[in-house]
Design a protein around this motif. Structure first.
Motif, mmCIF file in Angstrom:
data_model
loop_
_atom_site.group_PDB
_atom_site.id
_atom_site.type_symbol
_atom_site.label_atom_id
_atom_site.label_comp_id
_atom_site.label_asym_id
_atom_site.label_seq_id
_atom_site.Cartn_x
_atom_site.Cartn_y
_atom_site.Cartn_z
ATOM 1 N N GLN A 24 0.739 -1.212 -0.164
ATOM 2 C CA GLN A 24 0.039 0.101 0.017
ATOM 3 C C GLN A 24 0.922 1.127 -0.067
ATOM 4 O O GLN A 24 0.578 2.282 -0.604
ATOM 5 N N ARG A 25 1.945 1.249 0.802
ATOM 6 C CA ARG A 25 2.734 2.249 0.715
ATOM 7 C C ARG A 25 3.324 2.621 -0.639
ATOM 8 O O ARG A 25 3.702 3.549 -1.191
ATOM 9 N N PRO A 81 -13.415 -4.385 0.993
ATOM 10 C CA PRO A 81 -12.429 -5.268 0.390
ATOM 11 C C PRO A 81 -11.405 -4.315 -0.443
ATOM 12 O O PRO A 81 -11.549 -3.272 -0.798
ATOM 13 N N LEU A 82 -10.341 -5.154 -0.538
ATOM 14 C CA LEU A 82 -9.002 -4.463 -1.177
ATOM 15 C C LEU A 82 -8.438 -3.132 -0.393
ATOM 16 O O LEU A 82 -7.569 -2.647 -0.688
ATOM 17 N N ALA A 83 -8.875 -2.994 0.739
ATOM 18 C CA ALA A 83 -8.563 -1.991 1.722
ATOM 19 C C ALA A 83 -7.121 -2.217 1.902
ATOM 20 O O ALA A 83 -6.350 -1.156 1.998
ATOM 21 N N PRO A 84 -6.409 -3.329 2.220
ATOM 22 C CA PRO A 84 -4.971 -3.307 2.598
ATOM 23 C C PRO A 84 -3.968 -3.052 1.402
ATOM 24 O O PRO A 84 -2.967 -2.782 1.455
ATOM 25 N N TYR A 85 -4.707 -2.917 0.197
ATOM 26 C CA TYR A 85 -3.982 -2.571 -0.974
ATOM 27 C C TYR A 85 -4.042 -1.234 -1.555
ATOM 28 O O TYR A 85 -3.506 -0.740 -2.693
ATOM 29 N N GLY A 86 -4.878 -0.635 -0.743
ATOM 30 C CA GLY A 86 -5.075 1.052 -1.077
ATOM 31 C C GLY A 86 -6.323 1.175 -2.166
ATOM 32 O O GLY A 86 -6.585 2.132 -2.741
ATOM 33 N N PHE A 87 -7.198 0.195 -2.282
ATOM 34 C CA PHE A 87 -8.354 0.203 -3.205
ATOM 35 C C PHE A 87 -9.773 -0.003 -2.548
ATOM 36 O O PHE A 87 -10.521 -0.761 -3.302
ATOM 37 N N ASN A 88 -9.797 0.494 -1.462
ATOM 38 C CA ASN A 88 -11.238 -0.029 -0.799
ATOM 39 C C ASN A 88 -12.250 0.896 -1.528
ATOM 40 O O ASN A 88 -13.370 0.650 -0.862
ATOM 41 N N TRP A 89 -12.149 1.786 -2.337
ATOM 42 C CA TRP A 89 -13.097 2.335 -3.031
ATOM 43 C C TRP A 89 -13.560 1.584 -4.476
ATOM 44 O O TRP A 89 -14.597 2.017 -4.965
ATOM 45 N N VAL A 90 -12.849 0.626 -4.730
ATOM 46 C CA VAL A 90 -12.994 -0.104 -5.926
ATOM 47 C C VAL A 90 -14.764 -0.645 -5.997
ATOM 48 O O VAL A 90 -15.551 -0.254 -6.898
ATOM 49 N N VAL A 91 -14.801 -1.539 -5.010
ATOM 50 C CA VAL A 91 -16.202 -2.241 -4.897
ATOM 51 C C VAL A 91 -17.494 -1.145 -4.606
ATOM 52 O O VAL A 91 -18.438 -1.040 -5.512
ATOM 53 N N PRO A 92 -17.134 -0.205 -3.917
ATOM 54 C CA PRO A 92 -18.158 1.077 -3.892
ATOM 55 C C PRO A 92 -18.335 1.725 -5.120
ATOM 56 O O PRO A 92 -19.663 2.053 -5.615
#
Length: 432
Positions: free
Chosen positions: A183-184, A398-409
């Motif tokens: 994520q960093r 979902p995908l929050a650990p990879y910095g993509f928690n906005w994808v599913v929403p």
């Protein structure tokens, strides 16, 4: 078209894309990322390269599908939102973040290592006075210097990287200084803003292709994909080497080290004072050419959206004055300011880039609007969750650990938008 010429054009354009994406600012983040990630440097490098080179390539193809028109890429979300979001993107690579960073980088990597501490205000005033003069009245000297600098910088970096791989400065630390390495890497990849650069200079890219005889949209996209792969391979090799070099000094430096000085220290350790001088000069001149190119792109965009009410010269002047003031914050100060801005601006931009690949099949503009709106909401909530405990649920998406928690929403927002009747249009009102 002659097959030999086609192959030559692919490599020529591939190197041009590499030069466009690889600015002096891209030197700052990989080595520091290597220090933070230690033995997990490859994971950090993978995230960084995806968010930088990967998204930049997608943006180049998306802008090609939109015929090089910025407002065609953004216009399906509505005229005012399109102007606001595209303006935010352009300002990020313009006077707000990237252009000031070229001045700050010149000071920290080019001036201080050679002559010691001098007031930063003096350096940035001279730097942006030169930017103004050479942007208002473009000179062929800049094109020549720009074409010369990229090979010099690549050769210098290749020597540094090979030397650092063959004779590492030190051992790679097993102590990883950050929690989520991938994520960093993603977040630092955002900091290069090469994705926004692709959008800003999309029109120039398309014009270059047409001048070479690639007039059909399918031909242009194929050319960009092939050339983009070459550019991404080159970027990946450089980024991988720089991240590894940072990892080899991870037992020497910690989180508190000044980001912009890491590669300077590494170069000095590997190649001595001569190497440091060559790197400092090359970086300084590369920063100047980057500043000129982005200032010109910003001025063109502002003139376009204001229908020349703010003309090119005044836009260049404002950009240089604002950038000079912002540059005095230094690279670290600009990075801190950039983090929250990019955390909000990147997700909706990525959504629109991906949707551009399906623009002929998507007839309902509300799909665009719903996906963009939900991505922005989640991005704002994620940013706010660092201060408000009640919003921490966004980090469990979902995908929050990879910095993509906005994808599913965003997908959900697009689905909701599909069922809301809207104007079926492939015509961009904002461009009219």
């Amino acid at each position: 078209m002659n097959k030999t010429n086609n192959v030559k054009d692919i490599f020529t354009f591939g190197f041009a894309l590499f030069a466009m994406f690889f600015g002096a600012g891209n030197l700052i983040f990989p080595p520091y990322l290597g220090i933070l990630s230690g033995e997990k440097w490859f994971t950090a490098f993978a995230g960084f390269t995806f968010a930088d080179a990967g998204l930049a390539l997608l943006a180049v193809i998306a802008i090609a599908l939109c015929h090089g028109q910025i407002m065609e890429l953004f216009g399906r979300i509505g005229r005012i939102p399109a102007i606001l979001l595209s303006l935010a993107d352009i300002m990020c690579v313009g006077p707000l973040l990237v252009i000031p960073r070229t001045g700050a980088t010149t000071y920290e990597m080019g001036i201080v290592p050679l002559v010691g501490d001098v007031p930063i205000i003096i350096v940035v005033i001279i730097f942006f006075a030169l930017t103004f003069a050479l942007t208002v009245k473009p000179s062929k000297v800049i094109d020549i210097v720009g074409q010369f600098l990229t090979p010099v910088l690549i050769i210098a970096l290749s020597i540094i990287i090979i030397k650092g791989v063959v004779s590492p400065i030190g051992d790679i630390s097993s102590n990883v200084l950050i929690d989520n390495v991938f994520q960093r890497g993603i977040l630092d990849g955002y900091q290069t803003m090469d994705c926004f650069v692709s959008i800003a200079v999309g029109g120039v890219l398309m014009l270059t292709l047409m001048n070479k005889g690639y007039s059909e949209p399918k031909e242009q996209v194929k050319m960009l994909v092939k050339a983009g792969v070459i550019a991404c391979i080159g970027l990946g090799l450089i980024y991988g080497g720089l991240t590894y070099l940072g990892a080899t000094v991870s037992t020497v430096y910690g989180q508190d080290v000044q980001q912009s000085i890491v590669i300077v220290k590494i170069t000095e350790a590997l190649l001595g004072n001569t190497g440091k001088i060559v790197l400092a000069l090359a970086v300084s001149l590369a920063c100047l050419t980057t500043s000129i190119g982005l200032t010109s792109a910003t001025a063109d965009y502002v003139s376009m959206i204001t229908k020349n009410k703010i003309n090119y010269t005044y836009s260049v002047l404002f950009t240089c004055i604002f950038a000079a003031g912002a540059a005095t914050m230094g690279v670290s100060g600009l990075v801190k300011i950039a983090n929250p801005i990019l955390a909000i601006v990147y997700p909706p931009t990525i959504v629109l880039i991906i949707l551009a690949f399906f623009k002929e099949k998507i007839k309902n503009d509300n799909i665009y609007k719903g996906a963009v709106l939900f991505s922005i909401i989640i991005s704002v909530l994620t940013l706010a969750s660092t201060k408000y405990a009640g919003l921490e649920f966004v980090n469990s998406l979902p995908l929050a650990p990879y910095g993509f928690n906005w994808v599913v929403p965003a997908v959900i927002g697009g689905i909701i938008g599909k069922f809301i009747p809207g104007k079926n249009s492939n015509t961009v009102e904002a461009a009219n």
